[in-house]
Design an enzyme around this catalytic site. Structure first.
Site, PDB file in Angstrom:
ATOM      1  N   GLU A   1      17.414  -3.603  29.509  1.00 19.36           N
ATOM      2  CA  GLU A   1      18.326  -4.716  29.219  1.00 19.36           C
ATOM      3  C   GLU A   1      17.874  -6.018  29.880  1.00 19.36           C
ATOM      4  O   GLU A   1      18.305  -7.103  29.474  1.00 19.36           O
ATOM      5  CB  GLU A   1      19.740  -4.355  29.675  1.00 19.36           C
ATOM      6  CG  GLU A   1      20.364  -3.229  28.841  1.00 19.36           C
ATOM      7  CD  GLU A   1      21.665  -2.724  29.437  1.00 19.36           C
ATOM      8  OE1 GLU A   1      22.727  -3.050  28.875  1.00 19.36           O
ATOM      9  OE2 GLU A   1      21.609  -2.011  30.451  1.00 19.36           O
TER      10      GLU A   1
ATOM     11  N   GLU B   1      16.624   3.404   4.141  1.00 20.17           N
ATOM     12  CA  GLU B   1      16.803   2.016   3.731  1.00 20.17           C
ATOM     13  C   GLU B   1      15.563   1.148   3.928  1.00 20.17           C
ATOM     14  O   GLU B   1      15.262   0.286   3.103  1.00 20.17           O
ATOM     15  CB  GLU B   1      17.990   1.394   4.487  1.00 20.17           C
ATOM     16  CG  GLU B   1      19.353   1.770   3.949  1.00 20.17           C
ATOM     17  CD  GLU B   1      19.842   3.128   4.431  1.00 20.17           C
ATOM     18  OE1 GLU B   1      20.915   3.573   4.005  1.00 20.17           O
ATOM     19  OE2 GLU B   1      19.132   3.762   5.244  1.00 20.17           O
TER      20      GLU B   1
ATOM     21  N   ARG C   1      10.912  29.923 -28.752  1.00 19.33           N
ATOM     22  CA  ARG C   1      11.781  28.881 -28.186  1.00 19.33           C
ATOM     23  C   ARG C   1      12.937  29.546 -27.461  1.00 19.33           C
ATOM     24  O   ARG C   1      13.634  30.395 -28.024  1.00 19.33           O
ATOM     25  CB  ARG C   1      12.304  27.952 -29.287  1.00 19.33           C
ATOM     26  CG  ARG C   1      13.028  26.717 -28.784  1.00 19.33           C
ATOM     27  CD  ARG C   1      13.134  25.668 -29.877  1.00 19.33           C
ATOM     28  NE  ARG C   1      13.964  26.125 -30.973  1.00 19.33           N
ATOM     29  CZ  ARG C   1      15.260  25.847 -31.113  1.00 19.33           C
ATOM     30  NH1 ARG C   1      15.878  25.112 -30.194  1.00 19.33           N
ATOM     31  NH2 ARG C   1      15.931  26.287 -32.145  1.00 19.33           N
TER      32      ARG C   1
ATOM     33  N   ASP D   1       6.805  31.441 -22.474  1.00 13.96           N
ATOM     34  CA  ASP D   1       5.615  31.833 -21.713  1.00 13.96           C
ATOM     35  C   ASP D   1       4.768  30.643 -21.280  1.00 13.96           C
ATOM     36  O   ASP D   1       4.148  30.675 -20.218  1.00 13.96           O
ATOM     37  CB  ASP D   1       4.775  32.846 -22.505  1.00 13.96           C
ATOM     38  CG  ASP D   1       4.456  32.376 -23.913  1.00 13.96           C
ATOM     39  OD1 ASP D   1       3.866  33.158 -24.679  1.00 13.96           O
ATOM     40  OD2 ASP D   1       4.793  31.227 -24.271  1.00 13.96           O
TER      41      ASP D   1
END
EC number: 3.2.1.183
Length: 716
Positions: free
Chosen positions: A265, A301, A471, A511
């Site tokens: 500080e 962010e 399919r 497949d």
């Protein structure tokens, strides 16, 4: 902490169409005294008066404020704070009666709010669920997910995690991170005055550091030591540094003592602060030379600005990150951290949009408007189909986790026990019957026998994966319609009979898609975001992996790569068209050409013969080409060219980073395909690598991977 519920002024709601029916009291569900409680990781601490005044400035009335923080900054204080919130919240919620409660993130106080709302039958919308970090926040976040009725997530992976957690896909919105709406438009504002105000008049853009580090509640002692090493490294690095105080999680008091012990500080190179207003904090991190610490702000962010980030320790270990983030997970020496500072400081990376594109808020508002307040409140979970749970005991713990894989080919039906590592423990092969009834009975019989054998082999079967031609609707486990090679195989429900018989979850897919899944988990596509697999066998098929996910298409018809047309007047194809890749390069096409040559006595060369009882096949054509048959060589070259043109079309359409040729014919086509790419492809895609798969049984491995990926919750 201040917990509050806010309501829009002047009668405005989040959904004007709902009017009074939808009260927007959920809009600011939590109001925190961040200077005394916790970090909102995207911004530093903020005094209580500023926090709620910011909300009032956003045109909201705050109906209630609750003080619930218990002093102590240790594990017990966190628990007591949650308990105090649970005691006070019921009266508030009874009085306000919100229709929807919006809960954000993964903090312990958010868990108290979600618990209260759930028990009081209030609908919950959870923002930023499904993400993974590295602390107790993970458990809290996922606990809130299970309590919430609706989910707003930020990334595709988070969405997949929510689905894997059995949340209803229809109640999940992939919106992006709301903070990105502001971040992506913030950087061009005047910022030098903000930098000077917080760091001094002599500091220039990109010539300072922002440090934001918090305790790791699951390893407090180590996180305090790591913070001490970080401060030592920053002192040695000798750059102006803005240090923000840690949040109030257990261990924060000890971290503040470390700051004061080192005189941070009062150090001339440091500015130690408890609060920076959000708009100013955005500018500070956007123009910093580097950000260091373990805040989610760094990995989420800050990527919007391309600012270099050093992520320390394990607190954010599971987060998705952009290339601007350098991880120092084992930050156990000052030298490691100092070296990371030298590597990162002053760099500029591309802006990342992993967490959003700037349009999250409009999407969320639209999602809120779509919520039907009349639908049943009881939430539903989308579990995979399983008829019976197996209890856990020591034998299960010691077993090899495995899958039953089934491959339905045109000729053979194969079942295999496949381990987590992709090892085929045992394989069973039978001829594929011609009728539906015989085929389904044989599948059930082989799977039952394999499951019984798995017990003897000490393999625990987690589920069944089926690879089949045709399919397929993988959501329902139904073969919609098959290839001509597999008869009586249209509109077939494979999932139900197998699940009923084996009491296991069942997955079914085409497949070609299974081959792509096999490459993604066990082969050359492992770790790649985008690649394409082409199967060269009896027919031609394929699978597309895009952004780590398999593409099925709107009608489950994606990646029918064998039916890309490469010639308008080419040979007839089994699909009813002509000029398809399959009409040139499949095993059936080569067999057709081999028979023509044989009928004209142009196939056999010296050293080669075909027994009378043996049908002419593609194998004989390849053999003839190897022995110098010019016509056979020409046919193979034409087939390879057709395949190569198909690959060029794929490169131009999908632009994958890799193309993998799989199947028995791949090695015969690879060089021709590469030549065609060099001659026909745009220069921008000519460097895309084309390789031959090194997997022996891609269909079986792909079928197994559907089971292993889902049951172990491993996406990509």
């Amino acid at each position: 902490m201040w917990v509050g519920v806010a309501e829009r002024k002047r009668g405005k709601t989040l959904n004007d169409q709902h009017g009074a029916q939808c009260r927007a009291r959920s809009c600011h569900p939590m109001i925190h005294d961040l200077s005394q409680s916790q970090e909102s990781d995207a911004q530093p601490t903020e005094p209580p008066r500023n926090t709620y005044r910011m909300i009032e400035q956003d045109d909201f009335d705050i109906n209630t404020r609750l003080h619930t923080i218990v002093r102590g900054e240790d594990e017990a204080a966190m628990v007591e704070s949650v308990g105090l919130a649970l005691v006070k919240l019921p009266d508030v919620l009874n009085r306000l009666k919100p229709d929807i409660m919006i809960v954000h993130g993964d903090r312990f106080d958010a868990l108290a709010l979600a618990t209260s709302a759930a028990l009081m039958n209030i609908r919950i919308l959870h923002i930023e669920g499904g993400e993974v970090s590295g602390t107790i926040d993970d458990s809290i976040r996922h606990a809130i997910t299970k309590l919430a009725h609706y989910h707003v997530c930020c990334t595709r992976s988070a969405e997949q995690h929510l689905i894997s957690m059995c949340e209803d896909h229809d109640r999940i919105l992939l919106a992006g991170c709301p903070s990105y709406d502001k971040l992506l438009s913030a950087k061009n504002k005047d910022y030098m005055s903000i930098i000077r105000m917080w760091l001094g008049d002599d500091v220039k853009s990109k010539d300072y550091i922002v440090a934001l580090q918090h305790p790791v509640t699951t390893d407090i002692k180590h996180s305090i030591k790591m913070f001490e090493l970080t401060l030592d490294a920053l002192i040695s690095f000798n750059k102006r540094t803005l240090v923000l105080f840690p949040n109030i999680d257990a261990g924060s008091k000890e971290m503040v003592r470390v700051m004061r012990k080192k005189g941070i500080e009062h150090h001339p190179n440091f500015r130690a602060v408890k609060h920076v207003p959000f708009d100013q904090f955005i500018q500070l991190v956007a123009h910093a030379g580097c950000m260091i610490g373990n805040s989610s702000c760094g990995v989420r962010e800050v990527g919007a600005f391309g600012t270099p980030v050093i992520n320390l320790g394990t607190r954010q270990i599971g987060r998705e990150t952009g290339e601007n983030v350098l991880h120092v997970r084992d930050a156990d020496t000052q030298d490691k951290i100092l070296q990371a500072l030298h590597l990162q400081f002053g760099k500029q990376y591309p802006c990342s949009k992993i967490y959003g594109d700037g349009n999250a808020v409009p999407r969320i508002l639209k999602f809120l408007k779509s919520i039907d307040l009349q639908e049943p409140l009881q939430k539903k979970f989308c579990f995979p189909p399983v008829k019976e749970n197996i209890s856990q005991d020591i034998d299960h713990i010691l077993e090899t986790l495995s899958a039953l894989a089934v491959d339905l080919g045109g000729t053979n039906l194969r079942v295999a026990i496949v381990s987590m590592k992709g090892e085929i423990v045992k394989k069973y092969t039978q001829f594929n019957p011609k009728t539906y009834e015989e085929r389904i009975n044989l599948i059930l019989q082989m799977c039952v026998e394999a499951a019984a054998e798995a017990v003897k082999l000490n393999c625990r079967i987690l589920g069944v994966g089926i690879s089949t031609g045709g399919r397929v609707n993988p959501r329902e486990g139904i073969v919609l319609h098959s290839t001509k090679l597999i008869q009586e195989w249209n509109s077939v429900d494979l999932r139900t009979p197998l699940s009923d018989t084996l009491h296991l979850p069942v997955w079914v897919d085409n497949d070609g898609n299974c081959a792509a899944l096999a490459e993604r988990k066990f082969g050359q596509g492992k770790g790649l975001e985008n690649f394409v697999t082409l199967i060269t066998g009896t027919g031609i098929g394929g699978g597309i992996i895009h952004q780590h996910e398999l593409i099925h298409g709107s009608s489950f018809c994606a990646a029918e790569l064998g039916h890309l047309v490469v010639s308008l007047d080419g040979p007839d194809c089994s699909c009813g068209s002509h000029g398809c890749i399959e009409a040139y390069a499949s095993g059936m096409a080569l067999q057709r050409e081999a028979k023509k040559l044989h009928d004209e006595d142009l196939l056999l060369v010296e050293g080669m013969s075909v027994p009378k009882d043996e049908a002419v096949s593609a194998v004989h054509l390849i053999q003839a080409a190897k022995l110098g048959n010019v016509k056979a060589q020409s046919i193979l070259r034409t087939a390879g060219t057709a395949l190569g043109l198909g690959v060029v079309n794929i490169l131009h359409t999908i632009n994958p980073s890799l193309v993998i040729l799989s199947g028995v014919l791949a090695s015969h086509y690879i060089h021709i395909v590469k030549d065609v790419i060099r001659q026909q492809a745009l220069s921008s895609v000519q460097d895309v690598d084309v390789v031959v798969s090194d997997l022996v049984d891609p269909a079986l491995l792909g079928a197994a991977s559907m089971v292993l990926d889902y049951t172990t919750r491993r996406i990509c």
